[in-house]
Every structure is written in structure tokens, then in C-alpha cells.
Design a protein around this motif. Sequence first.
Motif, PDB file in Angstrom:
ATOM      1  N   PRO A 172       0.810  -1.218   0.000  1.00 53.39           N
ATOM      2  CA  PRO A 172       0.000   0.000   0.000  1.00 53.39           C
ATOM      3  C   PRO A 172       0.848   1.274   0.000  1.00 53.39           C
ATOM      4  CG  PRO A 172      -0.840  -1.575   1.589  1.00 53.39           C
ATOM      5  CD  PRO A 172       0.472  -2.118   1.099  1.00 53.39           C
ATOM      6  N   ASN A 173       0.236   2.364  -0.458  1.00 58.05           N
ATOM      7  CA  ASN A 173       0.925   3.639  -0.593  1.00 58.05           C
ATOM      8  C   ASN A 173       1.097   4.359   0.739  1.00 58.05           C
ATOM      9  OD1 ASN A 173       1.075   3.538  -3.461  1.00 58.05           O
ATOM     10  ND2 ASN A 173      -1.081   4.080  -3.539  1.00 58.05           N
ATOM     11  N   TRP A 174       2.102   5.225   0.772  1.00 60.13           N
ATOM     12  CA  TRP A 174       2.342   6.104   1.908  1.00 60.13           C
ATOM     13  C   TRP A 174       1.815   7.488   1.571  1.00 60.13           C
ATOM     14  CZ3 TRP A 174       4.274   4.825   6.630  1.00 60.13           C
ATOM     15  CH2 TRP A 174       4.829   3.552   6.765  1.00 60.13           C
ATOM     16  N   HIS A 175       1.321   8.195   2.602  1.00 62.99           N
ATOM     17  CA  HIS A 175       0.787   9.544   2.447  1.00 62.99           C
ATOM     18  C   HIS A 175       1.379  10.417   3.550  1.00 62.99           C
ATOM     19  CE1 HIS A 175      -2.152   7.932  -0.363  1.00 62.99           C
ATOM     20  NE2 HIS A 175      -2.310   6.938   0.492  1.00 62.99           N
ATOM     21  N   TYR A 235       5.370  17.068   9.929  1.00 61.14           N
ATOM     22  CA  TYR A 235       4.923  16.018   9.009  1.00 61.14           C
ATOM     23  C   TYR A 235       5.080  14.634   9.634  1.00 61.14           C
ATOM     24  CZ  TYR A 235       4.748  19.454   5.300  1.00 61.14           C
ATOM     25  OH  TYR A 235       4.429  20.540   4.541  1.00 61.14           O
ATOM     26  N   VAL A 236       4.068  13.800   9.409  1.00 62.20           N
ATOM     27  CA  VAL A 236       4.075  12.387   9.788  1.00 62.20           C
ATOM     28  C   VAL A 236       3.591  11.627   8.563  1.00 62.20           C
ATOM     29  CG1 VAL A 236       2.994  10.634  11.271  1.00 62.20           C
ATOM     30  CG2 VAL A 236       3.618  12.856  12.228  1.00 62.20           C
ATOM     31  N   PHE A 237       4.141  10.455   8.326  1.00 63.08           N
ATOM     32  CA  PHE A 237       3.755   9.646   7.172  1.00 63.08           C
ATOM     33  C   PHE A 237       2.890   8.485   7.634  1.00 63.08           C
ATOM     34  CE2 PHE A 237       7.750  11.722   6.336  1.00 63.08           C
ATOM     35  CZ  PHE A 237       7.474  12.368   5.146  1.00 63.08           C
ATOM     36  N   ILE A 238       1.867   8.172   6.842  1.00 61.54           N
ATOM     37  CA  ILE A 238       0.923   7.109   7.180  1.00 61.54           C
ATOM     38  C   ILE A 238       0.765   6.200   5.972  1.00 61.54           C
ATOM     39  CG2 ILE A 238      -1.066   8.529   6.534  1.00 61.54           C
ATOM     40  CD1 ILE A 238      -2.612   7.118   8.818  1.00 61.54           C
ATOM     41  N   ARG A 239       0.700   4.906   6.243  1.00 65.87           N
ATOM     42  CA  ARG A 239       0.536   3.928   5.169  1.00 65.87           C
ATOM     43  C   ARG A 239      -0.941   3.627   5.003  1.00 65.87           C
ATOM     44  NH1 ARG A 239       4.610  -0.931   4.666  1.00 65.87           N
ATOM     45  NH2 ARG A 239       4.698  -0.852   2.399  1.00 65.87           N
ATOM     46  N   GLU A 240      -1.458   3.959   3.811  1.00 64.56           N
ATOM     47  CA  GLU A 240      -2.865   3.727   3.457  1.00 64.56           C
ATOM     48  C   GLU A 240      -3.824   4.386   4.435  1.00 64.56           C
ATOM     49  OE1 GLU A 240      -4.457   2.622   0.665  1.00 64.56           O
ATOM     50  OE2 GLU A 240      -2.450   2.826  -0.088  1.00 64.56           O
ATOM     51  N   GLY A 241      -4.994   3.833   4.632  1.00 65.66           N
ATOM     52  CA  GLY A 241      -5.986   4.381   5.543  1.00 65.66           C
ATOM     53  C   GLY A 241      -6.774   5.545   4.979  1.00 65.66           C
ATOM     54  N   GLY A 291      -4.051  17.107  16.752  1.00 65.44           N
ATOM     55  CA  GLY A 291      -2.758  17.544  16.250  1.00 65.44           C
ATOM     56  C   GLY A 291      -2.631  17.538  14.743  1.00 65.44           C
ATOM     57  N   ILE A 292      -3.524  16.835  14.041  1.00 65.20           N
ATOM     58  CA  ILE A 292      -3.452  16.795  12.581  1.00 65.20           C
ATOM     59  C   ILE A 292      -4.199  17.985  12.004  1.00 65.20           C
ATOM     60  CG2 ILE A 292      -4.157  15.561  10.489  1.00 65.20           C
ATOM     61  CD1 ILE A 292      -3.613  12.968  11.932  1.00 65.20           C
ATOM     62  N   ILE A 293      -3.553  18.684  11.071  1.00 66.68           N
ATOM     63  CA  ILE A 293      -4.181  19.833  10.416  1.00 66.68           C
ATOM     64  C   ILE A 293      -4.820  19.393   9.101  1.00 66.68           C
ATOM     65  CG2 ILE A 293      -3.780  22.091   9.351  1.00 66.68           C
ATOM     66  CD1 ILE A 293      -1.605  22.519  11.499  1.00 66.68           C
ATOM     67  N   HIS A 294      -4.061  18.680   8.259  1.00 67.62           N
ATOM     68  CA  HIS A 294      -4.627  18.202   6.997  1.00 67.62           C
ATOM     69  C   HIS A 294      -3.765  17.103   6.389  1.00 67.62           C
ATOM     70  CE1 HIS A 294      -1.676  20.450   4.548  1.00 67.62           C
ATOM     71  NE2 HIS A 294      -1.888  21.457   5.365  1.00 67.62           N
ATOM     72  N   ILE A 295      -4.341  16.433   5.396  1.00 66.66           N
ATOM     73  CA  ILE A 295      -3.629  15.431   4.602  1.00 66.66           C
ATOM     74  C   ILE A 295      -3.060  16.171   3.399  1.00 66.66           C
ATOM     75  CG2 ILE A 295      -3.847  13.324   3.220  1.00 66.66           C
ATOM     76  CD1 ILE A 295      -6.322  12.639   4.982  1.00 66.66           C
ATOM     77  N   VAL A 296      -1.775  15.953   3.119  1.00 67.91           N
ATOM     78  CA  VAL A 296      -1.159  16.594   1.964  1.00 67.91           C
ATOM     79  C   VAL A 296      -1.716  15.944   0.705  1.00 67.91           C
ATOM     80  CG1 VAL A 296       1.013  17.059   0.762  1.00 67.91           C
ATOM     81  CG2 VAL A 296       0.933  17.099   3.267  1.00 67.91           C
ATOM     82  N   GLY A 297      -2.181  16.761  -0.246  1.00 65.37           N
ATOM     83  CA  GLY A 297      -2.749  16.217  -1.473  1.00 65.37           C
ATOM     84  C   GLY A 297      -2.953  17.284  -2.520  1.00 65.37           C
ATOM     85  N   TRP A 298      -3.531  16.889  -3.635  1.00 63.55           N
ATOM     86  CA  TRP A 298      -3.874  17.824  -4.695  1.00 63.55           C
ATOM     87  C   TRP A 298      -5.144  17.361  -5.372  1.00 63.55           C
ATOM     88  CZ3 TRP A 298       0.131  14.377  -5.365  1.00 63.55           C
ATOM     89  CH2 TRP A 298       0.047  13.533  -6.451  1.00 63.55           C
ATOM     90  N   ILE A 304      -5.919  18.600   2.074  1.00 63.15           N
ATOM     91  CA  ILE A 304      -7.265  18.047   2.246  1.00 63.15           C
ATOM     92  C   ILE A 304      -7.568  18.185   3.728  1.00 63.15           C
ATOM     93  CG2 ILE A 304      -8.683  15.985   2.090  1.00 63.15           C
ATOM     94  CD1 ILE A 304      -6.699  15.002  -0.071  1.00 63.15           C
ATOM     95  N   SER A 305      -8.645  18.850   4.058  1.00 63.46           N
ATOM     96  CA  SER A 305      -8.969  19.117   5.450  1.00 63.46           C
ATOM     97  C   SER A 305     -10.377  18.602   5.766  1.00 63.46           C
ATOM     98  CB  SER A 305      -8.898  20.624   5.718  1.00 63.46           C
ATOM     99  OG  SER A 305      -9.321  20.922   7.008  1.00 63.46           O
TER     100      SER A 305
END
Length: 193
Positions: free
Chosen positions: A17-20, A69-75, A87-94, A189-190
Amino acid sequence: MDTAELGMKIQSVTGTPNWHALFTRHQHEKSVAIALSYKKYEVFLPLYRSVRQWQDRAKQLWFPLFPCYVFIREGMDRQLQILTTPGIIHIVGWSGRPAIVPQAQLDAVRRITESCLAVESHPYLQSGDRVRVKTGPLVGVEGILVSKKGGDRLVVSMEMLGRSAAVEIDDSNVERIGPFPEPKSFHRISAFG
């Protein structure tokens, strides 16, 4: 789970699975990583060791290699559960989709944090010669060679974050492989729009 162990929790297996990337509040990286681990997510928080000197003592501390920054696998099918973690502000994305962190970049960061070499956070570089390590514990790792304080450093960049890490290296151990690629533009992404 010990915070030093969080820096080592990554497995490089192709076809997995991908990391985000998750953007966190300042100085909340460790608590976010621990909270997500308790929620059964696989997280990666690269840490580096730094000795801080006070008047009466010196203390060894662990800091995030990429602050905020923290990295998460899938989810990503459970984004609300992730975004409501304190503590999380948003998921990095486009384009409204979570960005995928290239496995090769995570592997390079993992290798430099696991090496016995001195690692530090480094300003992100957008231009310069891209090099590949030819010998030693970092053989095959690609990055940018820079000079600092009379020595050379290999800068490994997480392009989607606009962040970099540097490790001391002998410039005779690297070979030039070309110009550094232009970074891409990313959005967030918030949970709150």
C-alpha cells in the motif's frame, strides 16, 4: 511505542500500500504518530538525534527530521478518523485527493536515519546537481550534494513536502546523475473544508 522506534517503522516492500503525508501542528508530530499507532495505522516519523547544551548540562534529544509532518501507510478510506486525530491539520494532497509519497524517497530517508552518520534537517533545494552515492552504507541513495561548514552533505528531498534532510558524506563517494527535477505543487485536504 517508544518515539525512537517510530522513526524506524517503515517497511520497503514493492507492491504494498501507498504512503501519504499528514501535516501536523507544530511540535505535535510524536503525539500524532503515537495516536495513529494506537488506532492501528502504520506510521513513519523520521527522527534525528541532536545534542543540546545548557549552562549546567548537555542533553541528547530526538527531533522530527521533517517538522510538522508524519507519514501514514494507506488508511485514506478512513480520512475522517485520521483528520480528527488531535494535532493533525490536513492530509497533503492535490485536486482533493491524498498525495502519494514516492516509495524511493521514503526509502532514502529511512536509510539515512538508520545509518550511523550525522543527520540533520536541511532547507529544501530546488536546483543543483543530483548525485548518487557509489560506496558505503548509503550506496544507491540519490540526492543533492552541497557544501557546509567545510564539509560536504548529501541532501535528500521529500519533493511533495518541500522539505529536505542532509547527511555528511565524502564527495568522492558520489557520482553526478543530472539536474534536480522541478518540484510539483501540492494542496491540502482538510476535514473542515
